[in-house]
Design a protein around this motif. Structure first.
Motif, PDB file in Angstrom:
ATOM      1  N   LEU A  37       0.844  -1.191   0.000  1.00  0.00           N
ATOM      2  CA  LEU A  37       0.000   0.000   0.000  1.00  0.00           C
ATOM      3  C   LEU A  37       0.878   1.240   0.000  1.00  0.00           C
ATOM      4  N   ARG A  38       0.483   2.229  -0.785  1.00  0.00           N
ATOM      5  CA  ARG A  38       1.183   3.509  -0.820  1.00  0.00           C
ATOM      6  C   ARG A  38       0.156   4.602  -0.619  1.00  0.00           C
ATOM      7  N   THR A  39       0.360   5.420   0.402  1.00  0.00           N
ATOM      8  CA  THR A  39      -0.574   6.504   0.692  1.00  0.00           C
ATOM      9  C   THR A  39      -0.008   7.831   0.198  1.00  0.00           C
ATOM     10  N   ALA A  40      -0.860   8.804   0.031  1.00  0.00           N
ATOM     11  CA  ALA A  40      -0.425  10.120  -0.431  1.00  0.00           C
ATOM     12  C   ALA A  40       0.483  10.799   0.593  1.00  0.00           C
ATOM     13  N   TRP A  41       0.265  10.575   1.881  1.00  0.00           N
ATOM     14  CA  TRP A  41       1.056  11.221   2.927  1.00  0.00           C
ATOM     15  C   TRP A  41       2.269  10.388   3.317  1.00  0.00           C
ATOM     16  N   GLY A  42       2.372   9.119   2.895  1.00  0.00           N
ATOM     17  CA  GLY A  42       3.588   8.330   3.034  1.00  0.00           C
ATOM     18  C   GLY A  42       3.795   7.567   4.318  1.00  0.00           C
ATOM     19  N   ASP A  43       3.384   8.102   5.467  1.00  0.00           N
ATOM     20  CA  ASP A  43       3.713   7.430   6.723  1.00  0.00           C
ATOM     21  C   ASP A  43       2.817   6.237   7.041  1.00  0.00           C
ATOM     22  N   ALA A  44       1.871   5.942   6.195  1.00  0.00           N
ATOM     23  CA  ALA A  44       1.011   4.768   6.403  1.00  0.00           C
ATOM     24  C   ALA A  44       1.160   3.760   5.267  1.00  0.00           C
ATOM     25  N   ASN A  45       2.291   3.809   4.557  1.00  0.00           N
ATOM     26  CA  ASN A  45       2.565   2.801   3.542  1.00  0.00           C
ATOM     27  C   ASN A  45       2.767   1.460   4.238  1.00  0.00           C
ATOM     28  N   GLY A  46       2.615   0.359   3.506  1.00  0.00           N
ATOM     29  CA  GLY A  46       2.813  -0.913   4.173  1.00  0.00           C
ATOM     30  C   GLY A  46       2.586  -2.128   3.308  1.00  0.00           C
ATOM     31  N   VAL A  47       2.618  -3.269   3.984  1.00  0.00           N
ATOM     32  CA  VAL A  47       2.377  -4.576   3.382  1.00  0.00           C
ATOM     33  C   VAL A  47       1.209  -5.207   4.129  1.00  0.00           C
ATOM     34  N   VAL A  48       0.213  -5.676   3.386  1.00  0.00           N
ATOM     35  CA  VAL A  48      -0.957  -6.289   3.999  1.00  0.00           C
ATOM     36  C   VAL A  48      -1.158  -7.693   3.463  1.00  0.00           C
ATOM     37  N   LEU A  49      -1.877  -8.500   4.255  1.00  0.00           N
ATOM     38  CA  LEU A  49      -2.186  -9.881   3.885  1.00  0.00           C
ATOM     39  C   LEU A  49      -3.693 -10.069   3.990  1.00  0.00           C
ATOM     40  N   PHE A  50      -4.299 -10.460   2.882  1.00  0.00           N
ATOM     41  CA  PHE A  50      -5.744 -10.684   2.830  1.00  0.00           C
ATOM     42  C   PHE A  50      -6.031 -12.173   2.818  1.00  0.00           C
ATOM     43  N   ASP A  51      -6.923 -12.613   3.703  1.00  0.00           N
ATOM     44  CA  ASP A  51      -7.397 -13.999   3.746  1.00  0.00           C
ATOM     45  C   ASP A  51      -8.817 -14.010   3.194  1.00  0.00           C
ATOM     46  N   PRO A  52      -9.009 -14.431   1.930  1.00  0.00           N
ATOM     47  CA  PRO A  52     -10.345 -14.387   1.335  1.00  0.00           C
ATOM     48  C   PRO A  52     -11.340 -15.324   2.010  1.00  0.00           C
ATOM     49  N   ASP A  53     -10.866 -16.444   2.572  1.00  0.00           N
ATOM     50  CA  ASP A  53     -11.774 -17.378   3.253  1.00  0.00           C
ATOM     51  C   ASP A  53     -12.381 -16.762   4.510  1.00  0.00           C
ATOM     52  N   ALA A  54     -11.561 -16.049   5.277  1.00  0.00           N
ATOM     53  CA  ALA A  54     -12.022 -15.432   6.523  1.00  0.00           C
ATOM     54  C   ALA A  54     -12.526 -14.008   6.308  1.00  0.00           C
ATOM     55  N   GLY A  55     -12.171 -13.411   5.165  1.00  0.00           N
ATOM     56  CA  GLY A  55     -12.562 -12.029   4.906  1.00  0.00           C
ATOM     57  C   GLY A  55     -11.799 -11.033   5.759  1.00  0.00           C
ATOM     58  N   THR A  56     -10.551 -11.374   6.131  1.00  0.00           N
ATOM     59  CA  THR A  56      -9.764 -10.499   7.000  1.00  0.00           C
ATOM     60  C   THR A  56      -8.574  -9.897   6.252  1.00  0.00           C
ATOM     61  N   LEU A  57      -8.189  -8.708   6.673  1.00  0.00           N
ATOM     62  CA  LEU A  57      -7.034  -8.004   6.136  1.00  0.00           C
ATOM     63  C   LEU A  57      -6.133  -7.654   7.312  1.00  0.00           C
ATOM     64  N   ARG A  58      -4.891  -8.142   7.289  1.00  0.00           N
ATOM     65  CA  ARG A  58      -3.936  -7.867   8.372  1.00  0.00           C
ATOM     66  C   ARG A  58      -2.774  -7.050   7.841  1.00  0.00           C
ATOM     67  N   THR A  59      -2.297  -6.122   8.626  1.00  0.00           N
ATOM     68  CA  THR A  59      -1.111  -5.358   8.288  1.00  0.00           C
ATOM     69  C   THR A  59       0.107  -6.118   8.798  1.00  0.00           C
ATOM     70  N   LEU A  60       1.018  -6.443   7.875  1.00  0.00           N
ATOM     71  CA  LEU A  60       2.251  -7.122   8.254  1.00  0.00           C
ATOM     72  C   LEU A  60       3.354  -6.131   8.604  1.00  0.00           C
ATOM     73  N   GLU A  61       3.359  -4.965   7.925  1.00  0.00           N
ATOM     74  CA  GLU A  61       4.393  -3.955   8.116  1.00  0.00           C
ATOM     75  C   GLU A  61       3.825  -2.623   7.658  1.00  0.00           C
ATOM     76  N   SER A  62       4.113  -1.565   8.394  1.00  0.00           N
ATOM     77  CA  SER A  62       3.692  -0.240   7.943  1.00  0.00           C
ATOM     78  C   SER A  62       4.653   0.798   8.476  1.00  0.00           C
ATOM     79  N   GLY A  63       4.717   1.913   7.782  1.00  0.00           N
ATOM     80  CA  GLY A  63       5.577   2.989   8.236  1.00  0.00           C
ATOM     81  C   GLY A  63       5.893   3.955   7.125  1.00  0.00           C
ATOM     82  N   ASP A  64       6.789   4.874   7.421  1.00  0.00           N
ATOM     83  CA  ASP A  64       7.212   5.892   6.474  1.00  0.00           C
ATOM     84  C   ASP A  64       8.333   5.320   5.615  1.00  0.00           C
ATOM     85  N   ALA A  65       7.955   4.434   4.688  1.00  0.00           N
ATOM     86  CA  ALA A  65       8.901   3.733   3.816  1.00  0.00           C
ATOM     87  C   ALA A  65       8.199   3.410   2.510  1.00  0.00           C
ATOM     88  N   GLU A  66       8.986   3.014   1.519  1.00  0.00           N
ATOM     89  CA  GLU A  66       8.417   2.510   0.278  1.00  0.00           C
ATOM     90  C   GLU A  66       8.638   1.010   0.249  1.00  0.00           C
TER      91      GLU A  66
END
Length: 109
Positions: free
Chosen positions: A8-37
């Motif tokens: 994920l890349r946001t316009a303000w940058g500090d909430a960029n991250g990597v997410v994991l979606f489980d389609p069976d459970a319908g859940t989205l988890r953040t694995l890593e986030s921060g002011d990084a690309e």
């Protein structure tokens, strides 16, 4: 595979991250986030290992620093192994990361 990973890349940058979606459970988890690309998100072939390149701006350096984050089991743990791309002396290293069936090498730093 059972999961869908995305960067994920946001316009303000500090909430960029990597997410994991489980389609069976319908859940989205953040694995890593921060002011990084986060780039080059890759699943290891025939395994549950997930890797991504993280670039962070550093005021003390001309170029961003780079790390490779590796989750051996992203469904079970949100803590990645971190492969540092720069030595403490700041000398650029040749980092070889095996995140797919083929090896790739990149000059980082």
């Amino acid at each position: 595979g059972r999961f869908i990973a995305a960067t994920l890349r946001t316009a303000w940058g500090d909430a960029n991250g990597v997410v994991l979606f489980d389609p069976d459970a319908g859940t989205l988890r953040t694995l890593e986030s921060g002011d990084a690309e986060y780039e080059a998100l890759t699943w290891r072939e025939d395994a549950s290992t997930l890797a991504v390149l993280r670039s962070v701006e550093d005021d003390e350096r001309e170029e961003p620093t780079h790390d490779v984050l590796v989750w051996d089991d992203p469904a079970g743990s949100t803590t990645p192994r971190v492969l540092r791309a720069l030595a403490s002396s700041g000398i650029a290293l040749l980092l070889t990361a095996r995140s797919t069936a083929q090896s790739s090498a990149a000059r980082l730093g």
